[in-house]
Design an enzyme around this catalytic site. Structure first.
Site, short mmCIF file in Angstrom:
data_model
loop_
_atom_site.label_atom_id
_atom_site.label_comp_id
_atom_site.label_asym_id
_atom_site.label_seq_id
_atom_site.Cartn_x
_atom_site.Cartn_y
_atom_site.Cartn_z
N GLU A 53 0.87 -1.17 0.00
CA GLU A 53 0.00 0.00 0.00
C GLU A 53 0.91 1.22 0.00
OE1 GLU A 53 -3.25 2.33 2.78
OE2 GLU A 53 -3.01 0.17 3.03
N CYS A 94 -2.35 8.48 4.49
CA CYS A 94 -2.35 8.08 3.08
C CYS A 94 -3.70 8.33 2.41
CB CYS A 94 -1.99 6.60 2.95
SG CYS A 94 -0.33 6.19 3.53
#
Length: 461
Positions: free
Chosen positions: A235, A269
């Site tokens: 990720e 994020c």
């Protein structure tokens, strides 16, 4: 461990939090070999019901020691205790969900395909997983991966960021002491990514790398891991778009942008930091944005630190963001009311920049700080601008039309999408991951065990 020590500091005041012994290459190798031994000898052959029981006990432990974990997380990252406590509860929910998944049967039988014989598939645990997690949400990002790897039957070598270690040190200490887990089924390595992370990525005893972090580092890890024959789940960065259509509830949208875009100091994020708003409603939306900022981050005067603001993780990170802001303002961005370009120590912002062009450096770079940009373009151009973005981790859509929402959701290439909602709401049952420069693979959700296992086909005559 060696006498080489890793020091962590509280971003709020610069004080030393703790010191940890860094591993060298020989110790990385020793830990990886031990993880492989534990995998083959005990954990992978343990009945699924026993693994489930062990994972559930961790969820209970996290809730019982919530204050201790929250304090450790807050000291390393600069979060408020309330914010850190919410993360501990979220981590416990993930461990709880993984415990349930551990007992889910995921094999297939193809009895009618072979006549008198039998064909079937079985899932085999991946093996040893090297897990590298970031500093911004260490407990949550670990909980999105570690319990699912354990549920599948893997052993894990965990390397936290060198900037935030405390909550994971507490977690692994509990796993080592918990009699429901074999000793060393989860081990912790301290040290810098350039040394310890690389050694972990390349070690032959490691079968898979699970990584969370920047795109540049993630691509380097993917390249090194694949060259060694390992599988990767990564990720990576996010440069997330917020699409505000003319029929949106502008007040709700503005409040959600402030809440989600500035949460954790923007060091998230999935933060929705880049707003695309139709010029028809742009002035009204910007006013709502300024008012939402004043409500959520009030300050006594222009020289006072806004309440609830979180510091940047390091001074270098703050200075990098200030450099990007300087360039963005030179490119034509306009500061909105309430913006702060500096602050004491590692504090910065919040910063709202209006009239940012689609090609501004503030939109093209992942800022990872308390900066929200507003780009005024017709709604008909939203899709083209979003498609030009190389990231695809998260997206936010604000519209009063269900047909518009469905059409946009189908068009967006993003791993997580919120429609008329802020990112505080999520479910362990849903997968996480990104498209393009935001990573490969998926974590969490009903298929999480597939990430950490492989099917093997069997024919019995």
């Amino acid at each position: 461990m060696t006498s080489n020590l890793l020091s962590t500091f509280d971003p709020r005041n610069g004080r030393l939090v703790a010191r940890y012994p860094c591993a060298d290459a020989a110790q990385v190798a020793q830990v990886c070999q031990r993880a492989r031994q534990v995998f083959f000898d005990s954990w992978r052959v343990l009945p699924a019901a026993r693994r489930s029981q062990a994972l559930h006990s961790v969820a209970q432990y996290l809730r019982a020691h919530l204050a201790e974990f929250a304090a450790a997380e807050a000291a390393d990252t600069g979060k408020s205790l309330a914010g850190a406590a919410g993360e501990v509860e979220g981590a416990a929910a993930l461990w709880e969900y993984a415990a349930a998944l551990a007992r889910v049967e995921h094999s297939e039988t193809l009895g009618s395909s072979t006549g008198s014989g039998l064909a079937l598939t079985l899932r085999e645990a991946m093996g040893v997983v090297g897990m590298i997690v970031p500093w911004n949400y260490p407990l949550i990002t670990t909980a999105e991966r570690l319990p699912f790897a354990l549920a599948a039957g893997c052993s894990v070598v965990l390397k936290p960021s060198e900037l935030a270690v405390g909550s994971l040190a507490l977690l692994v200490a509990h796993l080592q002491e918990n009699p429901l887990f074999p000793t060393d089924v989860v081990q912790l390595l301290y040290g810098a990514g350039a040394a310890v992370g690389q050694a972990l990525t390349r070690h032959p005893a490691v079968d898979m790398i699970a990584f969370v972090g920047s795109t540049a580092t993630g691509r380097a890890i993917e390249t090194a891991a694949v060259a060694c024959g390992k599988r990767v789940s990564a990720e990576l960065g996010g440069n997330n778009q917020v699409l505000v259509y003319p029929d949106a509830d502008l007040g709700a949208a503005a409040d959600a942008v402030i809440a989600g875009g500035l949460r954790n100091g923007g060091q998230a994020c999935i933060a929705g930091t880049h707003v695309l708003v139709d010029p028809m409603v742009a002035d009204a939306f910007v006013l709502e944005l300024e008012q939402a900022l004043q409500r959520r981050y009030p300050a006594a005067d222009a020289t006072s630190l806004p309440a609830g603001l979180q510091p940047m993780i390091t001074l270098q990170h703050k200075q990098r963001i200030q450099g990007l802001l300087q360039q963005g303002l030179q490119q034509g961005g306009h500061l909105l009311q309430g913006s702060r370009l500096d602050g004491p120590g590692q504090y910065l912002g919040p910063v709202l920049v209006d009239r940012v062009s689609a090609d501004s450096i503030l939109r093209q770079q992942e800022i990872f700080g308390p900066v929200i940009t507003v780009c005024r373009v017709p709604a008909g151009q939203f899709n083209a601008i979003v498609a030009d973005n190389h990231y695809g981790l998260a997206a936010y859509v604000w519209t009063g039309s269900s047909s518009t929402a469905l059409a946009v959701v189908r068009q967006l290439r993003a791993g997580r999408i919120w429609v008329n909602a802020n990112p505080e709401f999520w479910l362990p049952e849903l997968p996480v991951g990104g498209f393009a420069d935001s990573g490969v693979g998926r974590e969490g959700g009903i298929r999480a065990l597939e990430t950490y296992s492989l099917p093997k086909a069997v024919i019995i005559n």
